[in-house]
Design an enzyme around this catalytic site. Structure first.
Site, PDB file in Angstrom:
ATOM      1  N   MET A  58       0.796  -1.224   0.000  1.00 14.81           N
ATOM      2  CA  MET A  58       0.000   0.000   0.000  1.00 14.81           C
ATOM      3  C   MET A  58       0.833   1.282   0.000  1.00 14.81           C
ATOM      4  O   MET A  58       0.294   2.362  -0.225  1.00 14.81           O
ATOM      5  CB  MET A  58      -0.946   0.008   1.208  1.00 14.81           C
ATOM      6  CG  MET A  58      -0.290  -0.064   2.569  1.00 14.81           C
ATOM      7  SD  MET A  58       0.160   1.538   3.325  1.00 14.81           S
ATOM      8  CE  MET A  58      -1.452   2.249   3.635  1.00 14.81           C
ATOM      9  N   TYR A  59       2.141   1.198   0.207  1.00 20.41           N
ATOM     10  CA  TYR A  59       2.965   2.405   0.169  1.00 20.41           C
ATOM     11  C   TYR A  59       2.991   2.957  -1.252  1.00 20.41           C
ATOM     12  O   TYR A  59       3.492   2.316  -2.182  1.00 20.41           O
ATOM     13  CB  TYR A  59       4.397   2.115   0.623  1.00 20.41           C
ATOM     14  CG  TYR A  59       4.553   1.717   2.070  1.00 20.41           C
ATOM     15  CD1 TYR A  59       3.546   1.918   3.007  1.00 20.41           C
ATOM     16  CD2 TYR A  59       5.736   1.131   2.520  1.00 20.41           C
ATOM     17  CE1 TYR A  59       3.700   1.544   4.332  1.00 20.41           C
ATOM     18  CE2 TYR A  59       5.899   0.758   3.845  1.00 20.41           C
ATOM     19  CZ  TYR A  59       4.877   0.958   4.746  1.00 20.41           C
ATOM     20  OH  TYR A  59       5.039   0.584   6.057  1.00 20.41           O
ATOM     21  N   SER A  60       2.453   4.153  -1.404  1.00 21.95           N
ATOM     22  CA  SER A  60       2.343   4.788  -2.719  1.00 21.95           C
ATOM     23  C   SER A  60       1.653   3.885  -3.735  1.00 21.95           C
ATOM     24  O   SER A  60       1.958   3.905  -4.920  1.00 21.95           O
ATOM     25  CB  SER A  60       3.715   5.224  -3.243  1.00 21.95           C
ATOM     26  OG  SER A  60       4.245   6.274  -2.475  1.00 21.95           O
ATOM     27  N   ARG A  61       0.724   3.069  -3.238  1.00 15.35           N
ATOM     28  CA  ARG A  61      -0.058   2.155  -4.079  1.00 15.35           C
ATOM     29  C   ARG A  61       0.843   1.287  -4.964  1.00 15.35           C
ATOM     30  O   ARG A  61       0.601   1.120  -6.156  1.00 15.35           O
ATOM     31  CB  ARG A  61      -1.060   2.923  -4.936  1.00 15.35           C
ATOM     32  CG  ARG A  61      -2.241   3.518  -4.161  1.00 15.35           C
ATOM     33  CD  ARG A  61      -3.085   2.423  -3.522  1.00 15.35           C
ATOM     34  NE  ARG A  61      -4.253   2.911  -2.822  1.00 15.35           N
ATOM     35  CZ  ARG A  61      -5.486   2.938  -3.342  1.00 15.35           C
ATOM     36  NH1 ARG A  61      -5.681   2.511  -4.567  1.00 15.35           N
ATOM     37  NH2 ARG A  61      -6.499   3.377  -2.610  1.00 15.35           N
TER      38      ARG A  61
END
Length: 327
Positions: A58-61
C-alpha cells in the site's frame, strides 16, 4: 554493521532495517520522495552494510515496491538482501482488494512479487489484524504461500497481544508456518508494547522490528510544543497521522531529556533515541526512514552508543501511559 538472527530463525539481518515508505509518489502523501531519492538511499544503505529492507504493497499504491526492486537489482544480487513487504490495506476499490482473505492474500503476493521483480519475498507480514476474516483462513492461506516458495518467513504487525497469541497457538495447533516477527509501534514516547506484546514475543522467540523508532521524527527534537508550529519540514507540516500519536506534554518532557543527554554525550537526539531502542530486549532491527543526506550514516553510528542504566532511567522516568495507538 552487526548482523543478528531474526527471532528464532537462522536468517541473519542487519541491526537496522531501511523502511521504504518514504519513497514512491507524492500524490500518495505530500512528504513522499521520488524514485531518484529512494534509489540513492537504498544504495547508501547497502554501502553501510544494511541488508534488510521493509516496504508494503500500500505504500504509494505499489510504487515503493517497484522502486525497491529496481534499486536492488541495479546494486546487488537477490541472495544478499532480505526483503520484507506487507499486506492488508486496500489496493483498489473492489470488495476483495484488501484484508486477509485467502483470495486477497493469493492475489496480493503475486502483485507484490510482480512489482518487486522477484520470485520470492523473505518476510511477508500481515499489516494489521483482520477481524472480518476467520483467523484459520488467513493462517492456512499464508502457510500455502510459504509452501509454494513465494515467501520464506511470515511476520505480523500492530495488533493486541491476545490476537497475536491466538495466531501463534493456532498455527502451532495445525502445524502451519508461524509468525517469526512482530513489527510494532515502539519508541521512547510510546512504550505500551512493554506491557504485553514484548513479553509475549520474548517468551515465543519472536523477533521485534519496531516501526516509527524515532516517533516519525519527533524524537529528533525538532518539533515544537503543541501551541506552536509543528516543524519546518514538509512531513512535519503535513503528517496528520503523527499528530494522533504523539505531542502530549509528557512526550515533550521526554524529548527534552533526550536532547539534554544527547548534548552531554556529543551525539544527536535521534542517535540517542535509537541507541535506547536497540538495547531493549527482543528488539532485532528498528525500521528507520531517511529523507536527507547524512541521516542514515548518523543512525548507523548510533549502534556504537552504549547507554548505562542511569542514562536509560533518566530517559524513561518521565513516561506516562498512553492509550493504545497505531493499530
Amino acid at each position: 554493521m552487526e548482523y543478528v538472527s531474526l527471532g528464532k530463525t537462522g536468517l541473519k539481518v542487519s541491526r537496522l532495517c531501511l523502511g521504504m515508505m518514504t519513497y514512491g509518489s507524492p500524490n500518495w502523501r505530500e512528504w513522499v520522495l521520488p524514485e531518484t531519492d529512494g534509489r540513492r538511499f537504498v544504495t547508501e544503505a547497502l554501502d553501510q552494510g544494511i541488508n534488510f529492507f521493509d516496504t508494503a504493497d500500500m505504500y504509494s499504491r505499489g510504487a515503493s515496491e517497484e522502486i525497491l526492486g529496481r534499486a536492488l537489482r541495479d546494486r546487488t544480487t537477490r541472495d544478499q538482501v532480505v526483503v520484507a513487504t506487507k499486506v492488508y490495506f486496500p489496493m483498489g476499490e473492489g470488495p476483495n482488494d484488501g484484508g486477509l482473505s485467502r483470495k486477497h492474500l493469493f492475489d496480493a503476493i503475486d502483485g507484490s512479487l510482480r512489482r518487486l521483480g522477484m520470485d520470492h519475498v523473505d518476510l511477508y507480514q500481515i499489516h494489521r489484524f483482520d477481524p472480518l476474516t476467520p483467523l484459520e483462513e488467513t493462517l492456512d492461506a499464508l502457510n500455502d504461500i510459504v509452501r509454494s516458495g513465494k515467501v520464506r518467513y511470515l511476520g505480523a504487525s500492530s495488533m493486541y497481544a491476545w490476537q497475536f497469541a491466538r495466531a501463534l497457538y493456532t498455527a502451532d495447533r495445525h502445524g502451519w508456518a508461524r509468525f517469526v516477527t512482530m513489527q510494532n509501534h515502539y519508541n521512547l514516547v510510546y512504550r505500551e508494547e512493554e506491557r504485553e506484546m514484548l513479553p509475549l514475543c520474548r517468551a515465543e522467540g519472536v523477533g521485534v522490528i519496531p516501526w516509527s523508532p524515532l516517533a516519525r521524527g519527533f524524537l529528533a527534537g525538532t518539533r515544537k510544543s503543541e501551541s506552536e508550529e509543528w516543524g519546518t519540514s514538509t512531513r512535519a507540516k503535513s503528517d496528520d497521522f503523527a499528530r494522533t500519536l504523539y505531542f502530549t506534554p509528557s512526550d515533550f518532557q521526554i524529548v527534552e531529556r533526550v536532547k539534554a543527554l544527547a548534548e552531554r554525550r556529543g551525539v544527536t537526539p535521534a542517535q540517542l533515541a535509537l541507541a535506547w531502542l536497540v538495547r531493549q530486549p527482543t528488539v532485532v532491527a528498528p525500521i528507520v526512514g531517511v529523507s536527507k543526506p547524512g541521516q542514515l550514516e548518523q543512525l548507523v553510528a548510533s549502534l556504537d552508543i552504549a547507554l548505562d542504566e542511569d542514562e536509560c532511567r533518566f530517559l524513561e522516568e518521565e513516561y506516562t501511559p498512553h492509550g493504545v495507538l497505531g493499530h
